[in-house]
Structure formats: C-alpha cells, structure tokens
Scaffold this active site. Structure first.
Site, PDB file in Angstrom:
ATOM      1  CE  LYS A 201      29.125  46.187  49.473  1.00 43.95           C
ATOM      2  NZ  LYS A 201      27.822  46.238  50.160  1.00 43.95           N
ATOM      3  CE  LYS A 254      28.975  49.454  47.126  1.00 42.48           C
ATOM      4  NZ  LYS A 254      28.069  49.214  48.049  1.00 42.48           N
TER       5      LYS A 254
HETATM    6  C1  PBG Z   1      24.909  47.869  51.930  1.00 43.79           C
HETATM    7  C2  PBG Z   1      25.822  48.583  50.984  1.00 43.79           C
HETATM    8  C3  PBG Z   1      26.765  49.553  51.209  1.00 43.79           C
HETATM    9  C4  PBG Z   1      26.792  50.376  50.045  1.00 43.79           C
HETATM   10  C5  PBG Z   1      25.917  50.059  49.266  1.00 43.79           C
HETATM   11  N1  PBG Z   1      25.263  48.966  49.864  1.00 43.79           N
HETATM   12  C6  PBG Z   1      27.676  49.623  52.459  1.00 43.79           C
HETATM   13  C7  PBG Z   1      28.246  48.507  52.814  1.00 43.79           C
HETATM   14  O1  PBG Z   1      28.619  47.541  52.235  1.00 43.79           O
HETATM   15  O2  PBG Z   1      28.765  48.630  53.966  1.00 43.79           O
HETATM   16  C8  PBG Z   1      27.796  51.658  49.957  1.00 43.79           C
HETATM   17  C9  PBG Z   1      27.467  52.610  48.778  1.00 43.79           C
HETATM   18  C10 PBG Z   1      28.234  54.004  49.040  1.00 43.79           C
HETATM   19  O3  PBG Z   1      29.211  53.621  49.807  1.00 43.79           O
HETATM   20  O4  PBG Z   1      27.914  54.597  48.302  1.00 43.79           O
HETATM   21  N2  PBG Z   1      25.433  46.344  51.771  1.00 43.79           N
END
Ligand code: PBG
Length: 332
Positions: A201, A254
């Site tokens: 991520k 992601k």
């Molecule tokens: C929370 C999380 C996030 C997303 C999924 N879980 C945001 C972040 O890490 O700031 C993003 C999902 C999206 O943008 O659709 N940890």
C-alpha cells in the site's frame, strides 16, 4: 514487395474470432464492492467527491449488499464511520460498533455474500492516523507506534470475526500486523477466517476522496512513515514476502491503475491470489471525466478492469462493481 507471413489481423476480423483468442476475461466473480457504513437511521449521505457513492446506515447497507449480491457480486468490503472518535479509536472494536452491527445484519439477510472488513484505526481515531500516536518528547514530534497498534488491530479483527466476518483486510501498514492478527484469530477459534492483506500500500494522493468518504484525513502530518514510498518497486517484494510469511491468504496492491507494474511483479513472484484496489481517486477521475462527456464511462471501466486482470490480479476491489455488473447483465 515482401509480404509478411504472419498477419496479426487475421484473428481480429470478427467478434467471434476475437473472443476465441482473447487472453484474459473479467466477470463479476472477481469483484469486491466497498461500502461505507455509518451510524444513525435511514442515512444515505452522498459523498461529494465520489458521485454515486454514499455513507449508509445499517438498514441501507443491507439493501445495498443484497442488490450487489443479486447482481452477481460475490463480496463486499466494509468500512465504518463510527459515532464517536477518540485518540485510541476504541469504537473500532466494540460489539455495538457500526461495522460489527452491519456484519451481523448482512450475514442474516444475505448469508452467501462474502463479507470482508477493513481492519484499521484511521476512521476511528480523532487524529486520523492508522495507529497509536505518541509524542516523542526528545525529538518534539509525533510518531505512530507500531507495536502498541498491533494489539488494537488484533482486537478489531477479532471483533469482526465474532460478528461473523468471512475475511479480514488489515490496511494500516504496521509491521507484523498479519502475524499478530493471524495469532489472535487462531487462538480464538477463527482459524478458518482468511486474511486479505493490504501488503503493498503506497502513500498515495489517490486516496483523497476516500478520506472524505470515511472522514479519516490525518489531522496533522501524513501517512508516509507507515505507507510505502511511491517511488519503490523492490520494497513491494519485501512487504509482500513478509505478509506471506506471516500468513496472508491474499496479497493486495493499492492503488491500482498507476501500479499495474507492481501487480505484474507480484504475479510473477508469488503464487498467492492477488487483489488490486481501484481506489477512490481512480473512481472519481473516471466519474468526473464521464460527467463532462469526455470519456465513455462504461467502456473505460471495462478497460480498466480488464487491465487489472491482464496485469495479473485475481480480484479487483472497485466502486464500479455494481455499474459493471449491471452493464454485463444487460448484455446477457
Ligand atoms: C485506511 C484506508 C484508506 C483506503 C482504504 N483504507 C485510506 C488511507 O490509507 O489513507 C483508501 C481507499 C480508497 O482511496 O478508495 N487505512
């Protein structure tokens, strides 16, 4: 004049021929639909930066989940917006929490639907970070404490499993979380609950609209001390290896579209199923362009989903899941 022996175009002449030699396919079987559950009654609050996406209270979430299931979507991914936030994020693991109540209700109404839950603290903490924040007195700045966070993540995952979640998906990016959650689940009789880990991520700006949706923008600083540097590729292999060794069942990458190279890399190096998350910013860009008449939404969505599959993703988490399902259902 020399004519080529092989003519690529021979197999492109008709729909039937093209379909016969097509290398990848996309169907609803591969889709996971994210949903935002909020407190209150009969709430269906539009998210302005994500047209067509809503925060919904439990009764409306049930309806939405049922609709998705009836369209052929096998799984949802639940995010919660709690009634109250505090510095520890304690509403993330209470039995009467929004996600816990939603899981129970969905499993009652649509038992076959696979309910996956996001395991993180940022939606529940007043500071908006994904873990326990402490002030480092010597250095004078705030820090997200890795190991103290793990215990809270264990509690969250366990509370979701107890409510009936079919799979948990930790998105916090603390080190050791997959192992910690696996241990907590196993010790409490949930050996059968798989973990889909947000293994790779990135600290991406494409999450902007999500932070409106989940009301979880960090109140100070950013997430770069725990999420990955957008410039790194080898590090993705290290993150994925750690999560695999700790017991992850599915590895997620992601964001999605800007990181197809990473999906492809993981596909070559790992045999575990790979999920791609087409995140909020990707959704909103396509929506905005489509609303302006600049892109054909249906075609671009199809193309983006097939691109994930071509890169090697088995599963795709997308806010377009229902739209895609409706368009394929109308063809058949
Ligand atoms: C929370 C999380 C996030 C997303 C999924 N879980 C945001 C972040 O890490 O700031 C993003 C999902 C999206 O943008 O659709 N940890």
């Amino acid at each position: 004049m020399m004519f080529p022996e092989y003519r690529a175009r021979r197999l492109r002449q008709t729909d039937k021929l093209r379909a016969m030699v097509r290398e990848t396919s996309i169907s609803t079987d591969h889709l996971i639909y994210p949903l935002f559950v909020t407190a209150g009654k009969n709430v269906k609050e539009p998210i302005s930066s994500m047209p067509g996406v809503y925060q919904m209270s439990v009764e409306n979430i049930i309806r939405e989940a049922k609709e998705a299931y009836d369209l052929g979507i096998p799984a949802i991914l639940l995010f919660g917006i709690p009634e109250k936030k505090d510095s520890k994020g304690s509403h993330a693991w209470i039995k009467s929490g929004v996600v816990q109540r939603a899981i129970e209700a969905i499993k009652k109404e649509v038992p076959e639907l696979v309910v996956i839950t996001d395991v993180c603290l940022c939606e529940y903490t007043s500071h908006g970070h994904c873990g326990v924040v402490i002030k480092d007195k010597k250095k004078g700045h705030f820090r997200v404490e890795n190991d103290a966070t793990l215990e809270l993540l264990q509690k969250i995952a366990l509370s979701h499993a107890r409510a009936g979640a079919d799979m948990v998906a930790p998105s916090d990016m603390m080190d050791g979380r997959v192992g910690a959650i696996r241990e907590a689940l196993d010790e409490n009789g949930f050996e059968h609950v798989p973990i889909m880990s947000y293994a790779v991520k990135y600290a991406s700006s494409f999450y902007g609209p999500f932070r409106d949706a989940a009301e979880c923008a960090p109140q100070f600083g950013d997430r770069r001390s725990y999420q990955m540097d957008i410039a790194n590729r080898r590090e993705a292999l290290r993150e994925a290896t750690l999560d695999m060794e700790e017991g992850a069942d599915i590895l997620m990458v992601k964001p999605g579209m800007p990181y197809l190279d990473i999906i492809s890399l993981l596909r070559q190096e790992f045999t575990l199923p790979i999920a791609a998350y087409q995140v909020s910013g990707e959704y909103s860009m396509i929506k905005a362009a489509a609303q302006n008449g600049w892109l054909s939404e249906e075609q671009v969505v199809f193309e983006s989903l097939i691109a994930f599959r071509r890169a090697g993703a088995d599963l795709i988490i997308t806010y377009f899941a229902k739209d895609f399902a409706k368009s394929v259902n109308s063809l058949s």
